[in-house]
Design a protein around this motif. Sequence first.
Motif, PDB file in Angstrom:
ATOM      1  N   PHE A  13      -7.905  -4.335  18.809  1.00 28.39           N
ATOM      2  CA  PHE A  13      -8.614  -4.900  17.423  1.00 28.39           C
ATOM      3  C   PHE A  13      -8.212  -4.283  15.995  1.00 28.39           C
ATOM      4  CE2 PHE A  13     -10.702  -7.114  20.887  1.00 28.39           C
ATOM      5  CZ  PHE A  13     -10.728  -8.535  20.243  1.00 28.39           C
ATOM      6  N   HIS A  14      -7.175  -3.407  16.242  1.00 26.86           N
ATOM      7  CA  HIS A  14      -6.525  -2.665  14.843  1.00 26.86           C
ATOM      8  C   HIS A  14      -5.280  -2.161  15.018  1.00 26.86           C
ATOM      9  CE1 HIS A  14      -7.616  -0.010  11.213  1.00 26.86           C
ATOM     10  NE2 HIS A  14      -6.470   0.019  11.570  1.00 26.86           N
ATOM     11  N   LEU A  15      -4.322  -2.991  14.586  1.00 28.33           N
ATOM     12  CA  LEU A  15      -2.862  -2.804  14.677  1.00 28.33           C
ATOM     13  C   LEU A  15      -2.059  -3.046  13.361  1.00 28.33           C
ATOM     14  CD1 LEU A  15      -0.593  -2.165  16.792  1.00 28.33           C
ATOM     15  CD2 LEU A  15      -0.442  -4.516  17.247  1.00 28.33           C
ATOM     16  N   LEU A  99     -11.133 -10.532   7.453  1.00 31.59           N
ATOM     17  CA  LEU A  99     -10.592  -9.808   6.229  1.00 31.59           C
ATOM     18  C   LEU A  99     -10.926  -8.275   5.918  1.00 31.59           C
ATOM     19  CD1 LEU A  99     -11.658 -13.089   5.501  1.00 31.59           C
ATOM     20  CD2 LEU A  99     -10.593 -12.296   3.239  1.00 31.59           C
ATOM     21  N   LYS A 100      -9.852  -7.604   5.246  1.00 31.86           N
ATOM     22  CA  LYS A 100      -9.977  -6.242   5.567  1.00 31.86           C
ATOM     23  C   LYS A 100     -10.311  -5.599   4.104  1.00 31.86           C
ATOM     24  CE  LYS A 100      -9.308  -2.175   7.405  1.00 31.86           C
ATOM     25  NZ  LYS A 100      -8.105  -1.444   8.162  1.00 31.86           N
ATOM     26  N   LEU A 101     -11.170  -4.633   4.025  1.00 30.74           N
ATOM     27  CA  LEU A 101     -11.482  -3.875   2.773  1.00 30.74           C
ATOM     28  C   LEU A 101     -10.983  -2.449   3.058  1.00 30.74           C
ATOM     29  CD1 LEU A 101     -13.189  -3.281   0.280  1.00 30.74           C
ATOM     30  CD2 LEU A 101     -15.017  -2.630   1.902  1.00 30.74           C
ATOM     31  N   TYR A 102      -9.896  -2.532   2.045  1.00 30.89           N
ATOM     32  CA  TYR A 102      -9.527  -1.125   1.674  1.00 30.89           C
ATOM     33  C   TYR A 102     -10.000  -0.712   0.407  1.00 30.89           C
ATOM     34  CZ  TYR A 102      -5.854  -1.923   5.232  1.00 30.89           C
ATOM     35  OH  TYR A 102      -5.069  -2.309   6.433  1.00 30.89           O
ATOM     36  N   PRO A 103     -10.622   0.330   0.278  1.00 29.86           N
ATOM     37  CA  PRO A 103     -11.250   0.962  -0.986  1.00 29.86           C
ATOM     38  C   PRO A 103      -9.945   1.346  -1.640  1.00 29.86           C
ATOM     39  CG  PRO A 103     -12.530   1.693   0.799  1.00 29.86           C
ATOM     40  CD  PRO A 103     -11.582   1.111   1.353  1.00 29.86           C
ATOM     41  N   ALA A 106      -7.590   4.503  -0.695  1.00 37.75           N
ATOM     42  CA  ALA A 106      -8.434   5.373   0.434  1.00 37.75           C
ATOM     43  C   ALA A 106      -6.925   5.681   1.527  1.00 37.75           C
ATOM     44  CB  ALA A 106      -9.272   4.286   1.045  1.00 37.75           C
ATOM     45  N   THR A 107      -6.025   4.792   1.595  1.00 36.43           N
ATOM     46  CA  THR A 107      -5.115   4.862   2.754  1.00 36.43           C
ATOM     47  C   THR A 107      -3.795   4.376   2.428  1.00 36.43           C
ATOM     48  OG1 THR A 107      -4.991   4.709   4.906  1.00 36.43           O
ATOM     49  CG2 THR A 107      -5.972   2.841   3.894  1.00 36.43           C
ATOM     50  N   THR A 108      -2.839   4.317   3.283  1.00 33.69           N
ATOM     51  CA  THR A 108      -1.564   3.807   3.280  1.00 33.69           C
ATOM     52  C   THR A 108      -1.765   2.298   2.721  1.00 33.69           C
ATOM     53  OG1 THR A 108      -0.944   5.296   5.087  1.00 33.69           O
ATOM     54  CG2 THR A 108       0.621   3.340   4.488  1.00 33.69           C
ATOM     55  N   VAL A 136     -13.462  -2.695   7.860  1.00 33.64           N
ATOM     56  CA  VAL A 136     -13.887  -1.781   6.741  1.00 33.64           C
ATOM     57  C   VAL A 136     -13.107  -0.558   7.176  1.00 33.64           C
ATOM     58  CG1 VAL A 136     -15.199  -0.418   5.560  1.00 33.64           C
ATOM     59  CG2 VAL A 136     -15.908  -2.647   6.371  1.00 33.64           C
ATOM     60  N   HIS A 137     -12.026   0.033   6.111  1.00 35.29           N
ATOM     61  CA  HIS A 137     -11.658   1.389   6.040  1.00 35.29           C
ATOM     62  C   HIS A 137     -12.647   2.097   5.361  1.00 35.29           C
ATOM     63  CE1 HIS A 137      -8.612   4.465   6.051  1.00 35.29           C
ATOM     64  NE2 HIS A 137      -9.553   5.144   5.115  1.00 35.29           N
ATOM     65  N   GLY A 138     -13.573   2.841   6.070  1.00 30.23           N
ATOM     66  CA  GLY A 138     -14.960   3.458   5.601  1.00 30.23           C
ATOM     67  C   GLY A 138     -14.947   4.839   4.820  1.00 30.23           C
ATOM     68  N   GLU A 174     -13.817   0.225  10.767  1.00 31.31           N
ATOM     69  CA  GLU A 174     -12.651   0.665  11.780  1.00 31.31           C
ATOM     70  C   GLU A 174     -12.523   2.139  11.832  1.00 31.31           C
ATOM     71  OE1 GLU A 174     -10.694  -1.673  12.947  1.00 31.31           O
ATOM     72  OE2 GLU A 174     -11.661  -3.531  11.972  1.00 31.31           O
ATOM     73  N   HIS A 175     -11.515   2.459  13.086  1.00 31.87           N
ATOM     74  CA  HIS A 175     -11.096   3.743  13.063  1.00 31.87           C
ATOM     75  C   HIS A 175     -12.342   4.743  12.946  1.00 31.87           C
ATOM     76  CE1 HIS A 175      -9.928   3.642   9.312  1.00 31.87           C
ATOM     77  NE2 HIS A 175      -9.125   3.323   9.297  1.00 31.87           N
ATOM     78  N   ILE A 176     -13.567   4.783  13.396  1.00 33.99           N
ATOM     79  CA  ILE A 176     -14.651   5.672  13.123  1.00 33.99           C
ATOM     80  C   ILE A 176     -14.260   7.318  13.760  1.00 33.99           C
ATOM     81  CG2 ILE A 176     -16.606   4.060  13.138  1.00 33.99           C
ATOM     82  CD1 ILE A 176     -17.639   5.232  16.035  1.00 33.99           C
ATOM     83  N   CYS A 219      -3.515  11.288  10.180  1.00 29.05           N
ATOM     84  CA  CYS A 219      -3.966   9.946  10.038  1.00 29.05           C
ATOM     85  C   CYS A 219      -4.988   9.782   9.231  1.00 29.05           C
ATOM     86  CB  CYS A 219      -4.167   9.278  11.281  1.00 29.05           C
ATOM     87  SG  CYS A 219      -5.495   9.758  12.291  1.00 29.05           S
ATOM     88  N   LEU A 220      -5.377   8.933   8.633  1.00 29.18           N
ATOM     89  CA  LEU A 220      -6.623   8.703   7.798  1.00 29.18           C
ATOM     90  C   LEU A 220      -7.653   7.530   8.563  1.00 29.18           C
ATOM     91  CD1 LEU A 220      -5.219   8.622   4.087  1.00 29.18           C
ATOM     92  CD2 LEU A 220      -6.589  10.352   5.396  1.00 29.18           C
ATOM     93  N   PRO A 221      -8.906   7.812   8.628  1.00 29.47           N
ATOM     94  CA  PRO A 221      -9.682   8.871   8.318  1.00 29.47           C
ATOM     95  C   PRO A 221      -8.788  10.075   8.985  1.00 29.47           C
ATOM     96  CG  PRO A 221     -11.228   7.198   8.635  1.00 29.47           C
ATOM     97  CD  PRO A 221      -9.883   6.722   9.220  1.00 29.47           C
TER      98      PRO A 221
HETATM   99 ZN   LIG Z   1      -7.827   2.603   7.781  1.00 30.69          ZN
END
Ligand SMILES: [Zn+2]
Length: 346
Positions: A13-15, A99-103, A106-108, A136-138, A174-176, A219-221
């Motif tokens: 579920f995240h690729l 839909l994906k939230l990237y602040p 925040a990341t790549t 969410v990329h939190g 995502e990715h906690i 990696c992030l986080p």
């Molecule tokens: Zn991320």
Amino acid sequence: MTERLQITRPDDFHLHLRDGKVLKETVAASARDFGRAIIMPNLRPPVTTAQQATEYKARINEHIPAGSAFQPLMTLYLTDNTTAAIVSEAKAMGDVYALKLYPAGATTNSDAGVTSLEKIFPALEAMIDNHLPLLVHGEVTENHIDIFDREKVFIDRHLLPLVDRYPELKVVMEHITTKEAAQFVAGASDNIAATITPQHLLYNRNHMLVGGIKPHFYCLPILKRNIHQEALLQAATSGSPKFFLGTDSAPHAKGAKESSCGCAGCFSAFGAMAFYAEAFESMNALNRLEAFSSHYGADFYGLPRNTDTITLVRQTVDVPASLPLGDEEVVPLKAGEQLHWMVESV
Ligand SMILES: [Zn+2]
Ligand SMILES: NC(=O)N[C@@H](CC(=O)O)C(=O)O
Ligand SMILES: [Zn+2]
């Protein structure tokens, strides 16, 4: 000791599959064991419309090996300009699952991301109406917030108010990477879930920073201290349907990682199920691997569970120092070490 473990075919579920020449390798690596995957939209330029998602999906589909039934489930990248109409069109066209939230920042490939949450309120309202989850990329991005605190601060400042404002919105954090995130998700409503990566279950920041800096763990986080790793292992193996598999496999060419300004992301797709099996076994919880990998994510997204199976076999496998990636090479997670499980090929 369990020697063989047959489970329902898992989904990722995240690729990140990236695009262009590398699709041959990235798609093959995921299509071998996974039935479906939620495909991240952080390409350059990002995937922001249904049309772009459909075209990207067609490029992915060209590389699915014969005999594999792998299905890419597409997502859109939210920007300050994502309208309610873009969201309803994405639903109507049928290829977009979230839909994906990237602040922003925040990341790549997040520079086109959202600069303030108010900007996407109309999009979020349309997502509720169209039953599309928010991924969410939190992490906050303010310079003065320490990189190890950015996830926790994001939860307090942004996620809690968002979930209060839109209780009907389905959200996947995502990715906690922290015990605070695991606690937030566990204590939130059934509309809130989280994915957990193999690297955050198997490693902590000591693996990255003690005895020399190891860029392939970056990696992030970012990897946190071991108490957080422990909390994630607990959450993943707790049997709670709120936590499910999302590798965040995110390949970068070897040279871009082994650099004075190295990219964030770990390539784990090639051995993902072996990594998760190792993590679950370390908690004596192999009996919970199937639900985490193959049931809870599908249930949360309202998808049918896969009906076929894979079989994990206890076997020592050497991880190569690098693997081909388009015209370049990528250093896989655990390069030069060993996997303790392999997925039997049928
Ligand atoms: Zn991320
Ligand atoms: N996780 C990462 O460190 N990198 C991801 C982006 C992301 O998932 O944040 C990438 O696209 O490389
Ligand atoms: Zn990611």
